[in-house]
Design an enzyme around this catalytic site. Structure first.
Site, PDB file in Angstrom:
ATOM      1  CE  LYS A   1      47.417  43.376  45.976  1.00  0.00           C
ATOM      2  NZ  LYS A   1      46.181  43.559  46.686  1.00  0.00           N
TER       3      LYS A   1
HETATM    4  C1  LIG Z   1      48.681  47.562  41.841  1.00  0.00           C
HETATM    5  C2  LIG Z   1      47.529  47.653  42.780  1.00  0.00           C
HETATM    6  N1  LIG Z   1      47.165  48.855  43.233  1.00  0.00           N
HETATM    7  C3  LIG Z   1      46.130  48.993  44.075  1.00  0.00           C
HETATM    8  C4  LIG Z   1      45.390  47.907  44.503  1.00  0.00           C
HETATM    9  C5  LIG Z   1      44.275  48.106  45.471  1.00  0.00           C
HETATM   10  O1  LIG Z   1      44.660  47.752  46.766  1.00  0.00           O
HETATM   11  P1  LIG Z   1      43.585  47.297  47.838  1.00  0.00           P
HETATM   12  O2  LIG Z   1      42.877  46.132  47.246  1.00  0.00           O
HETATM   13  O3  LIG Z   1      44.367  46.948  49.043  1.00  0.00           O
HETATM   14  O4  LIG Z   1      42.681  48.440  48.012  1.00  0.00           O
HETATM   15  C6  LIG Z   1      45.738  46.629  44.038  1.00  0.00           C
HETATM   16  C7  LIG Z   1      45.003  45.418  44.443  1.00  0.00           C
HETATM   17  O5  LIG Z   1      44.735  45.139  45.547  1.00  0.00           O
HETATM   18  C8  LIG Z   1      46.849  46.503  43.191  1.00  0.00           C
HETATM   19  O6  LIG Z   1      47.248  45.304  42.799  1.00  0.00           O
HETATM   20  N1  LIG Z   2      43.947  43.931  43.691  1.00  0.00           N
HETATM   21  C1  LIG Z   2      44.030  42.675  44.321  1.00  0.00           C
HETATM   22  C2  LIG Z   2      42.698  42.110  44.683  1.00  0.00           C
HETATM   23  C3  LIG Z   2      42.783  41.228  45.876  1.00  0.00           C
HETATM   24  O1  LIG Z   2      43.149  42.017  46.943  1.00  0.00           O
HETATM   25  P1  LIG Z   2      43.634  41.512  48.346  1.00  0.00           P
HETATM   26  O2  LIG Z   2      44.453  42.635  48.851  1.00  0.00           O
HETATM   27  O3  LIG Z   2      42.408  41.261  49.128  1.00  0.00           O
HETATM   28  O4  LIG Z   2      44.435  40.261  48.193  1.00  0.00           O
HETATM   29  C4  LIG Z   2      44.872  41.753  43.451  1.00  0.00           C
HETATM   30  O5  LIG Z   2      45.775  42.237  42.802  1.00  0.00           O
HETATM   31  O6  LIG Z   2      44.643  40.583  43.412  1.00  0.00           O
END
Ligand SMILES: Cc1ncc(COP(=O)(O)O)c(C=O)c1O
Ligand SMILES: N[C@@H](CCOP(=O)(O)O)C(=O)O
Length: 464
Positions: free
Chosen positions: A112
């Site tokens: 993120k």
């Molecule tokens: C460590 C981790 N892996 C994978 C994901 C999944 O990613 P996305 O929500 O973009 O599919 C998340 C949360 O978004 C996460 O925090």
């Molecule tokens: N896995 C995410 C969930 C929110 O996802 P986002 O990519 O829409 O911000 C988290 O860790 O919060």
């Protein structure tokens, strides 16, 4: 460059307005009106660029000329100077034709940070130019919240409220959200799961009175700039493996579908991606959808990869928009079905189109643990549980084309699960050493729209 809503009933916006808006006013998600395209020659010319230079090259077409080039360049360089690895997102080989793209060298040890560090700087810049303030509300299953708090803490033009599911995030994730001493940061533990938090967030955006009163903005992957910034590491890793002259496949630990949608966008922009593989944990709605053509929610199940404990996968709406040839009426019909009955059936031609680009698989908790163990034993590489879910799914899909598994979090964010699986307790990096001893500050609230809105309204400095 303009951005259009997947539901077709909100005005098209330029880049700056789209990133401040977050969710479109018709409840849809913004996507670029057309995809910028790079030729093979353009992509070849990107070889050897440092990560910030590559980001500038790949992202500039999305700005529509709204951010002056020297300003954007400065913001990008500042964002990636917060990373602790020179390559920003290094690629590590773990098998014959398998690589982990390490996306966890930023301030909060999860992917993120890659987008959030840039988004915070972009938003700050746009708000300062306009002399405005904004209230950011975010929903998190664990990682988005910490990354957003780190990126926005102390910024004078924004207050940030993060909704996390009470008792369902790892202790490290919780402390990354609850130990900030910045006055503009508010951590809210919601009595519910992530889908409840995300539902509250979307309801706040759809309550236009509240939205306008507090100048609501969002930093979840509903915000186009989040997806946009994540496109860059698909380019960086594919270039390292021979793009544009060699195709590459990606397996992505998936929950809200933002990260893998960024891969889809990279492909639309001309990057030669062979397969995009969706990996879920036991919360396998996407794997089931690809198998059956029906998107059907069921209860969220708590797992050892808590950030993927999601049923309502927000960005899947963006893929539905693309798969239906950008037919907003179809998207509205699907979303109405989801709201009414928690399910909808995807048109046969659309699901066939999706299957031509994506594969999907799941890993249960035993498979995640076994993969952490076997990758340590065979490759001397310690995976976090989310990356392990993807590694398990990738194992069945790897062939002649190089497979890049997105390493979305550092194992030290989930020490209990990693130690139970492997016997190794990963330590937090020294620069985060004090985290587990800092005092926590957060408020517990029920999953109740009015109570959360009242809480935000009373504290948001932008509230009118
Ligand atoms: C460590 C981790 N892996 C994978 C994901 C999944 O990613 P996305 O929500 O973009 O599919 C998340 C949360 O978004 C996460 O925090
Ligand atoms: N896995 C995410 C969930 C929110 O996802 P986002 O990519 O829409 O911000 C988290 O860790 O919060």
């Amino acid at each position: 460059m303009h951005y259009v809503s997947t539901r077709g009933e909100a005005p098209a916006l330029g880049f700056s307005d789209a990133i401040l808006a977050g969710l479109a006013r018709d409840g849809g998600l913004y996507v670029p009106r057309e995809w910028p395209r790079f030729s093979a020659a353009d992509i070849r010319a990107m070889r050897g660029l440092a990560y910030p230079d590559l980001a500038i090259r790949v992202l500039t077409p999305f700005l529509g000329g709204e951010i002056a080039a020297p300003v954007f360049e400065r913001l990008v360089r500042e964002a990636y100077a917060t990373f602790r690895h020179e390559a920003v997102c290094p690629l590590v080989q773990t098998g014959a034709n398998t690589f982990v793209l390490e996306l966890f060298h930023g301030p909060t040890l999860a992917f993120k940070d890659v987008a959030m560090q840039l988004l915070a700087r972009l938003m700050d810049h746009v708000l300062a130019e306009r002399g405005h303030h904004a209230t950011i509300v975010g929903a998190t299953s664990g990682d988005t919240g910490g990354a957003a708090i780190d990126a926005f803490a102390g910024r004078s033009r924004t207050d940030i409220f993060i909704l996390f599911p009470h008792g369902r995030v790892s202790p490290v994730q919780q402390r990354q959200m609850t130990t900030s001493t910045a006055e503009n940061v508010h951590a809210l533990a919601i009595e519910g799961n992530f889908d409840d938090c995300q539902g509250l967030l979307k309801d706040m955006f759809n309550d236009h009175g509240f939205r306008d009163r507090v100048s609501l903005s969002g930093v979840n992957s509903i915000n186009w700039a989040r997806i946009m910034a994540q496109i860059v590491y698909y380019f960086s890793s594919a270039l390292s493996l021979g793009a544009p002259d060699r195709p590459v496949s990606f397996t992505v630990p998936t929950g809200n579908f933002g990260d893998i949608f960024a891969g889809y966008a990279a492909k639309k922009m001309g990057l030669p991606i062979d397969r995009l593989v969706i990996a879920t944990n036991d919360n396998d709605i996407l794997a089931r959808t690809f198998a059956t053509g029906e998107y059907r929610t069921k209860g969220v199940f708590a797992t050892t990869s808590p950030s993927m404990d999601i049923q309502v996968s927000s960005n899947f709406e963006r893929l539905l928009f693309e798969a239906s040839n950008r037919d907003a009426a179809t998207v509205r019909r699907y979303m109405a079905g989801l709201k009414q009955s928690g399910a909808f059936t995807i048109d046969a031609a659309e699901i066939a189109g999706m299957r031509s680009e994506f594969d999907a698989g799941r890993a249960d908790m035993d498979e995640v643990a076994a993969t952490i163990r076997s990758t340590l034993a065979n490759s001397n590489y310690l995976l976090d549980p989310h990356t392990a879910a993807a590694m398990h799914v990738a194992a069945g899909k790897t062939g002649a084309v190089p497979m890049v598994v997105l390493g979305t979090a550092h194992p030290a964010k989930f020490p209990a699960a990693v130690e139970a699986a492997s016997g190794v307790s990963p330590a937090l990096p020294a620069w985060l050493g004090g985290l587990m001893t800092f005092e926590e500050k957060y408020t517990v609230l029920p999953s109740d729209l009015k109570m959360v809105e009242d809480y935000v309204s009373r504290r948001a400095r932008a509230a009118r």
